[in-house]
Enzyme design. Structure first.
Site, PDB file in Angstrom:
ATOM      1  N   ARG A  97       0.816  -1.218   0.000  1.00 43.19           N
ATOM      2  CA  ARG A  97       0.000   0.000   0.000  1.00 43.19           C
ATOM      3  C   ARG A  97       0.848   1.267   0.000  1.00 43.19           C
ATOM      4  O   ARG A  97       0.368   2.328  -0.328  1.00 43.19           O
ATOM      5  CB  ARG A  97      -0.966  -0.007   1.195  1.00 43.19           C
ATOM      6  CG  ARG A  97      -2.108  -0.987   0.995  1.00 43.19           C
ATOM      7  CD  ARG A  97      -3.068  -0.990   2.168  1.00 43.19           C
ATOM      8  NE  ARG A  97      -2.489  -1.591   3.354  1.00 43.19           N
ATOM      9  CZ  ARG A  97      -3.092  -1.640   4.535  1.00 43.19           C
ATOM     10  NH1 ARG A  97      -4.288  -1.128   4.672  1.00 43.19           N
ATOM     11  NH2 ARG A  97      -2.503  -2.206   5.572  1.00 43.19           N
ATOM     12  N   LYS A 152     -14.577   5.833  -2.087  1.00 41.83           N
ATOM     13  CA  LYS A 152     -13.951   6.041  -0.780  1.00 41.83           C
ATOM     14  C   LYS A 152     -12.912   7.149  -0.886  1.00 41.83           C
ATOM     15  O   LYS A 152     -12.174   7.211  -1.853  1.00 41.83           O
ATOM     16  CB  LYS A 152     -13.264   4.728  -0.397  1.00 41.83           C
ATOM     17  CG  LYS A 152     -12.629   4.715   0.950  1.00 41.83           C
ATOM     18  CD  LYS A 152     -12.034   3.340   1.267  1.00 41.83           C
ATOM     19  CE  LYS A 152     -10.592   3.230   0.864  1.00 41.83           C
ATOM     20  NZ  LYS A 152      -9.976   1.976   1.315  1.00 41.83           N
TER      21      LYS A 152
END
Ligand code: R5P
Length: 293
Positions: free
Chosen positions: A93, A189
Site C-alpha cells: 500500500r 472512498k
C-alpha cells in the site's frame, strides 16, 4: 521441485506440497531472546527448484526477514531456483510518496526480495498490479476472489449483489458478480492522507431485501469494510457478508464490521486465522504447475 512451508504459512505450505505431490523440506524457526529470527532448513535443496511459501502478514517485518533468510540459505546450499509464494505481500500500500519525504516502502521490499536470491514471485490480489512491473524478476499476481465467491455460492449466496468499497476494487466486485450473478457496483472512498480517516460517499444501491457481498482485497483495521457494510444495510440489504482475500483483521476490526451489520467475515488462508475458511492452495498449485518463470 521441493516445497518449504515457511513459519508464517505452515499449513498452506503443506497443502501446496500435497497438491504438487512434492517433497517438503521442513524449516526450524525460533526467536532468540533479543527477538532475532533463527532459521534452519532441514533437508536437501541442491539442484532443486525450491518453492518457499511464506505470507508476509503481521508481524510483517519478521515474516519478510524469515523469507530472506530461507531464500538465501536455499541458494547457499545450491538450489537451482527459488520461487517465493507470498500470498499477502506486505508494504504494497506504500507504493507512492503520498507525503514529501516518505519512504517508498514497496520498492525497498522488492529490492530486498531480489537481493535475497528469490528468482520469481507469486502473490495474490496484490494491492496494485503496477507494483509487479517494478520487479526485475518474473512475477505473477492471481485473484482469490473467485474462490471466495464460489465458497459463498455453495453456502446459499447465489444471486447476491456484489459490491466493492472503492473504485479501485471494482474488478473484485465484477469477479464476484460473475460467479454469484445478481449484479455488481462499487462505492467511492476518500482517505485523508494525514489523518488516515476514510469516508464513503452515500449511494443508492438496488439491494432492498437482498443479500450483499462486499469484496475487497484486504481488511486491515476494518474501517473501509464497516463503512461499506453500513451503507448496504442503510439501502435495505438483508444479509451482508464482508469478504476478502487477506483478512488481517487488526485490533477491533471484527467488532467494527459485525457492529456495522455484517452477518459474517470470510477470508482466505493467505492470512491464516478463524475467519479464513477458504484455502488458496488449489489456486497456487495450478499456478505453479503451469508456470515456468
Ligand atoms: C485499500 O485500498 C485497500 O483495498 C483496503 O480497502 C484497505 O487497505 C482496508 O484497510 P482498512 O481495513 O484499514 O480500512
Amino acid at each position: 521441485m521441493i516445497v518449504i512451508p515457511g513459519p508464517s504459512s505452515p499449513e498452506l505450505g503443506k497443502k501446496v506440497a500435497e497438491g504438487l505431490s512434492t517433497r517438503v523440506v521442513p524449516v526450524d524457526h525460533r526467536l532468540f531472546p533479543d527477538g532475532e529470527s533463527y532459521i534452519r532448513l532441514r533437508g536437501w535443496v541442491k539442484d532443486e527448484e525450491v518453492i518457499i511459501v511464506q505470507t508476509t502478514s503481521p508481524p510483517q517485518d519478521s515474516h519478510l526477514l524469515q523469507l530472506f533468510l530461507m531464500a538465501r540459505t536455499a541458494k547457499d546450499y545450491g538450489a537451482e531456483r527459488v520461487v517465493a509464494v507470498v500470498p499477502y505481500l506486505a508494504y504494497a500500500r506504500q507504493d507512492k510518496r503520498f507525503l514529501e519525504g516518505e519512504a517508498l516502502s514497496i520498492d525497498v521490499v522488492i529490492r530486498l526480495i531480489e537481493a535475497s536470491g528469490v528468482d520469481a514471485l507469486l502473490t495474490l490480489d496484490v494491492h496494485s498490479q503496477t507494483i509487479l512491473e517494478r520487479f526485475r524478476i518474473p512475477t505473477k499476481s492471481l485473484s482469490a476472489i473467485p474462490l471466495v465467491a464460489e465458497y459463498l455460492r455453495s453456502r446459499g449466496f447465489e444471486g447476491a449483489f456484489s459490491l466493492s468499497p472503492d473504485k479501485g476494487a471494482l474488478d473484485l466486485a465484477r469477479m464476484g458478480g460473475g460467479i454469484l450473478g445478481g449484479g455488481y457496483d462499487s462505492l467511492e472512498k476518500v482517505r485523508d492522507r494525514s489523518t488516515g480517516e476514510v469516508r464513503t460517499a452515500e449511494k443508492a444501491l438496488p439491494v432492498e431485501g437482498r443479500d450483499v457481498i462486499v469484496f475487497d482485497d484486504m481488511i486491515s483495521t476494518g474501517g473501509t469494510m464497516a463503512l461499506a457494510v453500513g451503507l448496504a444495510k442503510r439501502n435495505g440489504a438483508r444479509r451482508v457478508v464482508a469478504a476478502c482475500t487477506h483478512p488481517l483483521l487488526l485490533g477491533r476490526a471484527v467488532e467494527r464490521i459485525l457492529g456495522a451489520g455484517a452477518e459474517e467475515i470470510v477470508g482466505t488462508d493467505s492470512v491464516p486465522g478463524p475467519r479464513s475458511p477458504v484455502s488458496v492452495a488449489p489456486l497456487l498449485v495450478d499456478a505453479l504447475r503451469g508456470w515456468s518463470p
